[in-house]
Design a protein around this motif. Structure first.
Motif, PDB file in Angstrom:
ATOM      1  N   LEU A 199       0.837  -1.211   0.000  1.00 39.27           N
ATOM      2  CA  LEU A 199       0.000   0.000   0.000  1.00 39.27           C
ATOM      3  C   LEU A 199       0.869   1.257   0.000  1.00 39.27           C
ATOM      4  CD1 LEU A 199      -2.728  -1.018   2.605  1.00 39.27           C
ATOM      5  CD2 LEU A 199      -3.182  -0.307   0.245  1.00 39.27           C
ATOM      6  N   GLU A 200       1.929   1.229   0.801  1.00 30.96           N
ATOM      7  CA  GLU A 200       2.798   2.398   0.865  1.00 30.96           C
ATOM      8  C   GLU A 200       3.505   2.639  -0.472  1.00 30.96           C
ATOM      9  OE1 GLU A 200       1.820   4.453   2.943  1.00 30.96           O
ATOM     10  OE2 GLU A 200       3.673   4.890   4.014  1.00 30.96           O
ATOM     11  N   ALA A 201       3.985   1.554  -1.071  1.00 29.55           N
ATOM     12  CA  ALA A 201       4.666   1.690  -2.366  1.00 29.55           C
ATOM     13  C   ALA A 201       3.670   2.166  -3.427  1.00 29.55           C
ATOM     14  CB  ALA A 201       5.278   0.350  -2.771  1.00 29.55           C
ATOM     15  N   ALA A 202       2.453   1.650  -3.367  1.00 29.38           N
ATOM     16  CA  ALA A 202       1.429   2.047  -4.346  1.00 29.38           C
ATOM     17  C   ALA A 202       1.078   3.523  -4.168  1.00 29.38           C
ATOM     18  CB  ALA A 202       0.184   1.184  -4.168  1.00 29.38           C
ATOM     19  N   ARG A 203       0.977   3.939  -2.930  1.00 26.00           N
ATOM     20  CA  ARG A 203       0.597   5.331  -2.648  1.00 26.00           C
ATOM     21  C   ARG A 203       1.647   6.297  -3.180  1.00 26.00           C
ATOM     22  NH1 ARG A 203       0.822   9.093   1.885  1.00 26.00           N
ATOM     23  NH2 ARG A 203       2.099   7.683   3.131  1.00 26.00           N
ATOM     24  N   GLU A 204       2.930   5.979  -2.919  1.00 26.02           N
ATOM     25  CA  GLU A 204       4.025   6.841  -3.371  1.00 26.02           C
ATOM     26  C   GLU A 204       3.999   6.959  -4.904  1.00 26.02           C
ATOM     27  OE1 GLU A 204       7.799   5.773  -1.427  1.00 26.02           O
ATOM     28  OE2 GLU A 204       8.690   5.964  -3.417  1.00 26.02           O
ATOM     29  N   TYR A 205       3.800   5.834  -5.569  1.00 26.37           N
ATOM     30  CA  TYR A 205       3.766   5.791  -7.033  1.00 26.37           C
ATOM     31  C   TYR A 205       2.562   6.566  -7.568  1.00 26.37           C
ATOM     32  CZ  TYR A 205       2.468   3.503 -11.484  1.00 26.37           C
ATOM     33  OH  TYR A 205       2.073   3.231 -12.772  1.00 26.37           O
TER      34      TYR A 205
ATOM     35  N   THR B 236      -8.093   7.678   4.204  1.00 30.03           N
ATOM     36  CA  THR B 236      -7.176   8.728   4.678  1.00 30.03           C
ATOM     37  C   THR B 236      -6.401   9.381   3.540  1.00 30.03           C
ATOM     38  OG1 THR B 236      -6.913   7.563   6.756  1.00 30.03           O
ATOM     39  CG2 THR B 236      -5.210   9.179   6.221  1.00 30.03           C
ATOM     40  N   TYR B 237      -5.868   8.540   2.626  1.00 22.19           N
ATOM     41  CA  TYR B 237      -4.973   9.086   1.589  1.00 22.19           C
ATOM     42  C   TYR B 237      -5.645   9.203   0.225  1.00 22.19           C
ATOM     43  CZ  TYR B 237      -1.478   7.584   5.069  1.00 22.19           C
ATOM     44  OH  TYR B 237      -0.754   7.405   6.217  1.00 22.19           O
ATOM     45  N   GLY B 238      -6.833   8.654   0.100  1.00 25.09           N
ATOM     46  CA  GLY B 238      -7.525   8.733  -1.200  1.00 25.09           C
ATOM     47  C   GLY B 238      -7.054   7.710  -2.209  1.00 25.09           C
ATOM     48  N   LEU B 239      -6.213   6.756  -1.793  1.00 27.18           N
ATOM     49  CA  LEU B 239      -5.748   5.737  -2.736  1.00 27.18           C
ATOM     50  C   LEU B 239      -6.969   5.022  -3.338  1.00 27.18           C
ATOM     51  CD1 LEU B 239      -3.038   4.376  -3.746  1.00 27.18           C
ATOM     52  CD2 LEU B 239      -3.513   2.567  -2.073  1.00 27.18           C
ATOM     53  N   PRO B 240      -7.035   4.898  -4.680  1.00 29.12           N
ATOM     54  CA  PRO B 240      -8.230   4.291  -5.291  1.00 29.12           C
ATOM     55  C   PRO B 240      -8.238   2.767  -5.146  1.00 29.12           C
ATOM     56  CG  PRO B 240      -6.768   5.199  -6.977  1.00 29.12           C
ATOM     57  CD  PRO B 240      -6.090   5.427  -5.671  1.00 29.12           C
ATOM     58  N   THR B 241      -8.807   2.308  -4.063  1.00 28.54           N
ATOM     59  CA  THR B 241      -8.778   0.877  -3.737  1.00 28.54           C
ATOM     60  C   THR B 241     -10.109   0.194  -4.060  1.00 28.54           C
ATOM     61  OG1 THR B 241      -9.573   1.306  -1.520  1.00 28.54           O
ATOM     62  CG2 THR B 241      -7.187   1.254  -1.813  1.00 28.54           C
ATOM     63  N   LEU B 242     -10.019  -1.131  -4.168  1.00 31.98           N
ATOM     64  CA  LEU B 242     -11.192  -2.005  -4.287  1.00 31.98           C
ATOM     65  C   LEU B 242     -10.880  -3.226  -3.434  1.00 31.98           C
ATOM     66  CD1 LEU B 242     -11.276  -1.792  -8.171  1.00 31.98           C
ATOM     67  CD2 LEU B 242     -13.148  -0.977  -6.712  1.00 31.98           C
ATOM     68  N   ILE B 243     -11.882  -3.764  -2.750  1.00 32.64           N
ATOM     69  CA  ILE B 243     -11.678  -4.991  -1.969  1.00 32.64           C
ATOM     70  C   ILE B 243     -12.711  -6.016  -2.419  1.00 32.64           C
ATOM     71  CG2 ILE B 243     -11.718  -6.037   0.345  1.00 32.64           C
ATOM     72  CD1 ILE B 243     -10.947  -3.331   1.518  1.00 32.64           C
ATOM     73  N   THR B 244     -12.255  -7.253  -2.595  1.00 32.53           N
ATOM     74  CA  THR B 244     -13.196  -8.342  -2.874  1.00 32.53           C
ATOM     75  C   THR B 244     -13.100  -9.359  -1.739  1.00 32.53           C
ATOM     76  OG1 THR B 244     -11.534  -9.483  -4.226  1.00 32.53           O
ATOM     77  CG2 THR B 244     -13.116  -8.093  -5.396  1.00 32.53           C
ATOM     78  N   ASN B 245     -14.241  -9.807  -1.256  1.00 26.45           N
ATOM     79  CA  ASN B 245     -14.289 -10.862  -0.219  1.00 26.45           C
ATOM     80  C   ASN B 245     -15.014 -12.054  -0.818  1.00 26.45           C
ATOM     81  OD1 ASN B 245     -14.461  -8.074   1.468  1.00 26.45           O
ATOM     82  ND2 ASN B 245     -13.325  -9.637   2.579  1.00 26.45           N
ATOM     83  N   CYS B 246     -14.265 -13.116  -1.047  1.00 24.58           N
ATOM     84  CA  CYS B 246     -14.811 -14.253  -1.781  1.00 24.58           C
ATOM     85  C   CYS B 246     -14.926 -15.488  -0.882  1.00 24.58           C
ATOM     86  CB  CYS B 246     -13.908 -14.563  -2.973  1.00 24.58           C
ATOM     87  SG  CYS B 246     -14.603 -15.807  -4.066  1.00 24.58           S
ATOM     88  N   SER B 247     -15.838 -16.354  -1.262  1.00 28.05           N
ATOM     89  CA  SER B 247     -16.030 -17.620  -0.549  1.00 28.05           C
ATOM     90  C   SER B 247     -14.981 -18.644  -0.996  1.00 28.05           C
ATOM     91  CB  SER B 247     -17.441 -18.131  -0.820  1.00 28.05           C
ATOM     92  OG  SER B 247     -17.616 -18.267  -2.215  1.00 28.05           O
ATOM     93  N   ASN B 248     -15.089 -19.877  -0.494  1.00 33.26           N
ATOM     94  CA  ASN B 248     -14.104 -20.930  -0.805  1.00 33.26           C
ATOM     95  C   ASN B 248     -14.042 -21.230  -2.292  1.00 33.26           C
ATOM     96  OD1 ASN B 248     -14.720 -21.370   2.110  1.00 33.26           O
ATOM     97  ND2 ASN B 248     -13.310 -23.082   1.820  1.00 33.26           N
ATOM     98  N   ASN B 249     -12.821 -21.212  -2.824  1.00 27.34           N
ATOM     99  CA  ASN B 249     -12.609 -21.532  -4.238  1.00 27.34           C
ATOM    100  C   ASN B 249     -12.155 -22.972  -4.406  1.00 27.34           C
ATOM    101  OD1 ASN B 249     -11.367 -18.667  -6.049  1.00 27.34           O
ATOM    102  ND2 ASN B 249     -12.739 -18.663  -4.314  1.00 27.34           N
TER     103      ASN B 249
END
Ligand code: NAD
Ligand code: TYD
Length: 364
Positions: A120-126, A188-201
């Protein structure tokens, strides 16, 4: 014709996939090339669960690059991102096995929590240094699990995105922590994130420590099929290819900062899953003695803190992003058993000395 629109130019830029030599990551990378134009850079530490054989189909593909490295290595991650200039980062890298997290939680804390933090930190800096249009299109997609929501009783409604986080295992607690970090980096930083929560694959290339490939492998080897406790724990099984298509959909059209639950609407008790696999094997590869594989089923000591039931309410991703799974459990499990029967070399390759040590520790 020259690509002039920013969307076209954007598609020419690579995506960075962490954990792409593992089960879901490898399926994702392999599927990606049949569906998307962007090149892929795969970053993977190649732990016991990561296997370059999973990506052998991409050998010689000029649109794919593999880099061996650890998401916890801040310098490596920062330099790689600066060099690759990805339009998106998809984080699949994790320690993923609940039983291993019970035996030794430290690697889970390190990779799943500290590793996500470093990424996350590396992504934010970039991202902060990107020119305006690229900055707007950049996405950080974090792949997570339904296990962060804890355990359901038989009559509870399935997990929706607004369920409280109540993780019960070291694995799910570490994934929950990583989800919270991703959420905070957006808030907090506005990083454009997405989260997926998936069931058992389940599906091809799953390491045979997880229930479905473990049962197929042990059945064929004439070994006991270990069922924890009474085998009535319920999971909501999703074929891995459907998980991959859902992630591509969320990446393409998900609303920034949002979470999407992904599930197959396939709630099954473990015992039923194991009996289904046995019945398919009876048909495709009958035992030499003609007896049913189900005779190998053995009830063993339950997992400590074993979650009783997971189930996903996937209404949001269906409604907002028009995604639904293509496989039923019946079609997906038939394909999966078939794949393991036709890929005995793959199984032989991954069931190395380290694997045998694990089986000894867990099932002795
Ligand atoms: P997996 O264990 O098969 O693969 C994980 C991959 O990550 C491996 O290739 C491993 O080498 C790599 N990795 C581990 N630590 C790393 C590090 N520090 N740096 C770089 N690479 C590292 O796991 P999976 O089943 O493919 O799961 C992938 C993701 O999906 C995980 O985040 C998991 O929590 C999530 N998930 C899994 C399931 C499931 O049923 N398997 C369901 C929902 C969500
Ligand atoms: P697993 O594949 O480890 O996934 P998770 O724990 O993330 O759900 O296990 C799936 C279910 O199968 C879970 O309820 C535990 C059970 N299980 C067994 O009964 N025996 C086994 O040997 C394993 C590995 C799992």
């Amino acid at each position: 014709m020259m690509a002039t629109g920013s969307a076209d130019t954007d598609q020419a830029r690579p995506v960075l996939v962490t954990g792409g030599a593992g089960f879901i990551g490898a399926n994702f990378v392999l599927d990606w090339f049949g569906a998307e134009p962007s090149p892929v850079v795969t970053l993977d530490k190649l732990t016991y669960a990561g296997n370059l054989n999973n990506l052998v189909g991409l050998q010689g593909n000029p649109r794919h690059t593999f880099v061996r490295g650890d998401i916890c290595d801040a310098d490596l991650v920062r330099a790689l991102i600066a060099r690759v200039k990805p339009r998106a980062i998809l984080n699949f890298a994790a320690e993923s096995h609940v039983d291993r997290s019970i035996h030794g939680p430290e690697d889970f804390i390190t990779t799943n929590i500290a590793g996500t933090f470093r990424l996350l930190e590396a992504a934010r800096e970039y991202w902060l240094d990107l020119p305006a249009p690229e900055r707007e299109h950049f996405r950080f997609l974090h792949v997570s699990t339904d296990e962060v929501y804890g355990s359901l009783t038989p009559t509870c409604a399935p997990f929706s995105e607004t369920n409280r986080y109540m993780p019960n295992s070291p694995y799910s607690a570490s994934k929950a922590a990583s989800d919270h970090l991703v959420r905070a980096w957006h808030h907090t930083y506005g990083l454009p994130t997405l989260i997926t929560n998936c069931s058992n694959n389940y599906g091809p290339y799953q390491f045979p420590e997880k229930l479905i490939p473990l049962v197929i492998d042990r059945a064929l080897n004439g070994q006991p099929l270990p069922i924890y406790g009474d085998g009535q724990q319920v999971r909501d099984w999703l074929y891995v290819g459907d998980h991959c298509s859902a992630i591509r959909r969320v990446l393409a059209a998900g609303a920034v900062g949002e979470t999407y639950n992904i599930g197959g609407n396939n709630e099954k008790a473990n015992l039923e899953v194991v009996k289904t696999i046995c019945a398919i094997l009876d048909g495709l590869r009958p035992r030499a003695d003609g007896r049913p594989y189900a005779e190998q089923i053995t009830f063993v000591k339950d997992r400590p803190g074993h979650d009783r039931r997971y189930a996903i309410d996937a209404d949001k991703i269906r409604r907002d992003l028009n995604w639904t799974p293509s496989e039923t459990f019946e079609t997906g499990i038939a394909k999966t058993v078939d794949w393991y029967l036709n890929n005995s070399d793959w199984i032989a390759n991954v069931t190395s000395g380290a694997y045998r040590d694990w089986v000894q520790k867990q099932y002795a």
